[in-house]
Enzyme design. Structure first.
Site, mmCIF file in Angstrom:
data_model
loop_
_atom_site.group_PDB
_atom_site.id
_atom_site.type_symbol
_atom_site.label_atom_id
_atom_site.label_comp_id
_atom_site.label_asym_id
_atom_site.label_seq_id
_atom_site.Cartn_x
_atom_site.Cartn_y
_atom_site.Cartn_z
ATOM 1 N N HIS A 107 0.609 -1.242 -0.566
ATOM 2 C CA HIS A 107 -0.121 0.156 -0.124
ATOM 3 C C HIS A 107 0.892 1.200 -0.314
ATOM 4 C CE1 HIS A 107 -1.992 3.541 2.310
ATOM 5 N NE2 HIS A 107 -2.806 2.903 1.223
ATOM 6 N N SER A 108 0.732 2.025 -0.579
ATOM 7 C CA SER A 108 0.832 3.507 -1.185
ATOM 8 C C SER A 108 2.549 3.453 -1.450
ATOM 9 C CB SER A 108 1.126 4.825 0.336
ATOM 10 O OG SER A 108 1.083 5.639 0.256
ATOM 11 N N PHE A 109 3.381 3.588 -0.274
ATOM 12 C CA PHE A 109 5.442 3.536 0.024
ATOM 13 C C PHE A 109 5.532 2.385 -0.166
ATOM 14 C CE2 PHE A 109 8.578 2.541 2.718
ATOM 15 C CZ PHE A 109 9.998 3.606 1.800
ATOM 16 N N GLY A 111 3.941 -0.372 -2.187
ATOM 17 C CA GLY A 111 4.724 -0.616 -3.537
ATOM 18 C C GLY A 111 6.033 -0.547 -3.984
ATOM 19 N N HIS A 257 -6.838 7.132 0.580
ATOM 20 C CA HIS A 257 -6.083 6.654 1.391
ATOM 21 C C HIS A 257 -5.760 5.543 2.387
ATOM 22 C CE1 HIS A 257 -2.227 5.993 -0.406
ATOM 23 N NE2 HIS A 257 -1.282 6.159 0.601
#
Lengths: 278, 278, 278
Positions: A107-109, A111, A257
């Site tokens: 998720h987010s970072f 990735g 998010h």
């Protein structure tokens, strides 16, 4: 031609005898659920508890779930960790627990960690799943994925931190990470947030191997996510970064998010399964 | 590193004892609803009745709702009103009714009035909410927000009106303002439409103050709205105009430009509340 | 000004007596369903059975449905058919069955046939509906609508076919045509796929007449369709190709390119009706 048409003309029955069609349409059936092994990688301003509701739901329906918390997060006080240290810790985790056929979700970072971890333990991975997650270009860095004005704002916040960390002011966090949540939920989530080690935002990542790996990929897109400012096609989760994956499976859902995953584990777990199954 | 991993490894319990997790996930709770004061500003080809179902629902769940009808609309026969006259009438309304902590909501053309009203009575406003509404640039005008071919079409219609008004032909209105509605609903809505005073479409708006105001902002995006032709990134509600707000809260729902708000007040009221709450 | 405001101020009743408003909002009513005549044109890698669940549902709720299977598909072994042969067969079908006031629906490749058929039998058609379907420019061809790298990949597959057909490898089909389906549903759909005659992909279409026809148009957009790679605004179903229609009615739903229509006939039939009604 006319013969062909006559032969392929599909049934006046559709016109005059609808009844018989009621038996014919393929019935959507509940497929046997595959039992999968998930490793869930949280993002910045989060720790393993980010995944608690999702992990609980995935476990409930029969999957095996691991949620490693990587250096610089949770109880680790070290704020000077590098991206490669984080990467190695997750790869070690997968090896130490002898995991195979892993669905690696970021998720987010997270990735960017899915990308780098995949380069270290490709044989352990069955599919890579990005949940509004960074897909960095070979030789690029996370800071490339924000408009310059935002990066500058980040740099001022980092400078004022005194320890090379980045903390989001609550008004920004409330409007762009938790826009669909109530104020009290947004506050509760924010209260669990620690300043994020800033170093990995500005580290160039070597991702040539990632872009050559034949591991299947999926992108799960939360439709109301404004963590990266919208409106400039050179930035954004989807389709800007998702399209770097080449062939990938797209799954979409309404959500922001951060709060949707933390508050609606059932929905996000279902979409992650749709992204993860063969 | 390994110690850290061991320490932060999150519970084999997720793997082997899913049962205990059933108690742990944060339960999404119904937050106490804030009681808010809404002032709802309708758009072009509309009057205060546009908001009736939304206002009724907002009132039902405990909010206070005002729906000023501004000059040139409803029963006001004056077709030569200016944008500043409209602006002043709404600001006066807010002052005369002694309203404070107002959630000022604009739909469509009403967005430009939210911008200008906010410059006159900033201290009365708690948040600005744009519902597929114009966000005009400083020094810009409404006509800037349509492709030149559409503006030309508008100008011909205005010319043929004889009284500087703009009336949309039904086929255009039906397909782009009420695309999700039945024909009879679209006709009923159209029957209530009066020609729109055209002058404000071509008036330059001074909005420097608006862009400096620290009032929180939200953009509510109806996903099936084609009132502004899609496909050219230099035009459109979201993310083209919404992104001019800088930091804003995004809320999205399925709906068209006009009929969803007029026919599904419950849904739109819920989304406006999500946009308006702290 | 003030008098006007007083006159148009809408009811303190909204503020103080919400009760009375419960009677007032327009009640969304189930409109009388129009009985329509649908002609459904399938796309590439499909035959008339693609529409079975949709046709069954449309028929069940009172419409008349025809599903012509055009040359080069279904039981027709001819792989060297041209776009104009396909076009003529559908136009002949409409004439032979003496159909009038037709809602002509095309899916994917079928969109280009809707365009060309409309030029042959415009007087028989009531509305043109595109379901994630090609809208080709005058003088353009289908191959124009894919990025060059994809066209090159297609050409290699065609070359290796030996009979000028194009067959999609399963991994590509699974991820981009059936991304929302289970593996077994995706496999079942793929098992029914025959290699597609390639010739029409590279034929220039003369569409001047189509772009001058006053027949109303609708575009139904499946939101999770990645059959055409996303991320480049010069390609894609919506808004790239849809906007070529000029004035059109937009309907959107969640779904992928192929499996949603084949597995959820009720949903797609409902959306096609919303697109088709007056």
């Amino acid at each position: 031609m006319q013969a062909n048409i006559q032969a392929t003309y599909v049934q006046p029955a559709w016109t005059y005898s609808p009844g018989i069609w009621r038996q014919d349409p393929p019935v959507p059936h509940r497929d046997h659920v595959q039992s999968l092994t998930f490793v869930l990688i949280h993002g910045s301003w989060a720790d393993a508890s980010f995944w608690t509701p999702v992990a609980a739901e995935l476990t409930r329906v029969g999957h095996t779930v691991y949620v490693p918390e990587y250096p610089g997060h949770g109880n680790d006080p070290n704020t000077n960790v590098s991206h490669s240290t984080m990467t190695k810790s997750i790869a070690d985790f997968i090896i130490q627990h002898n995991l195979h056929d892993v669905i690696l979700v970021g998720h987010s970072f997270g990735g960017s960690l899915v990308q780098t971890v995949s380069q270290l333990v490709p044989d352990r991975l069955k599919r890579l799943v990005f949940l509004n997650a960074f897909v960095i270009q070979d030789g690029g860095m996370l800071a490339d994925e924000f408009p310059p004005a935002v990066v500058e704002q980040f740099q001022q916040l980092i400078k004022s931190s005194g320890n090379n960390t980045l903390m989001l002011p609550f008004p920004l966090f409330r409007e762009t990470f938790t826009n669909l949540a109530s104020l009290s939920d947004a506050q509760r989530i924010y209260n669990g947030v620690k300043p994020e080690p800033a170093r990995p935002f500005f580290e160039k990542l070597h991702l040539k191997k990632f872009y050559a790996l034949p591991i299947p990929k999926s992108y799960v897109h939360l439709l109301e996510d404004t963590a990266i400012p919208l409106g400039d096609p050179r930035y954004g989760w989807h389709p800007h970064m998702s399209s770097r994956l080449g062939l990938y499976r797209l799954i979409q859902l309404h959500g922001d998010h951060m709060s949707t995953t933390m508050l609606n584990g059932e929905l996000v777990a279902r979409k992650l399964y749709e992204a993860a199954r063969d």
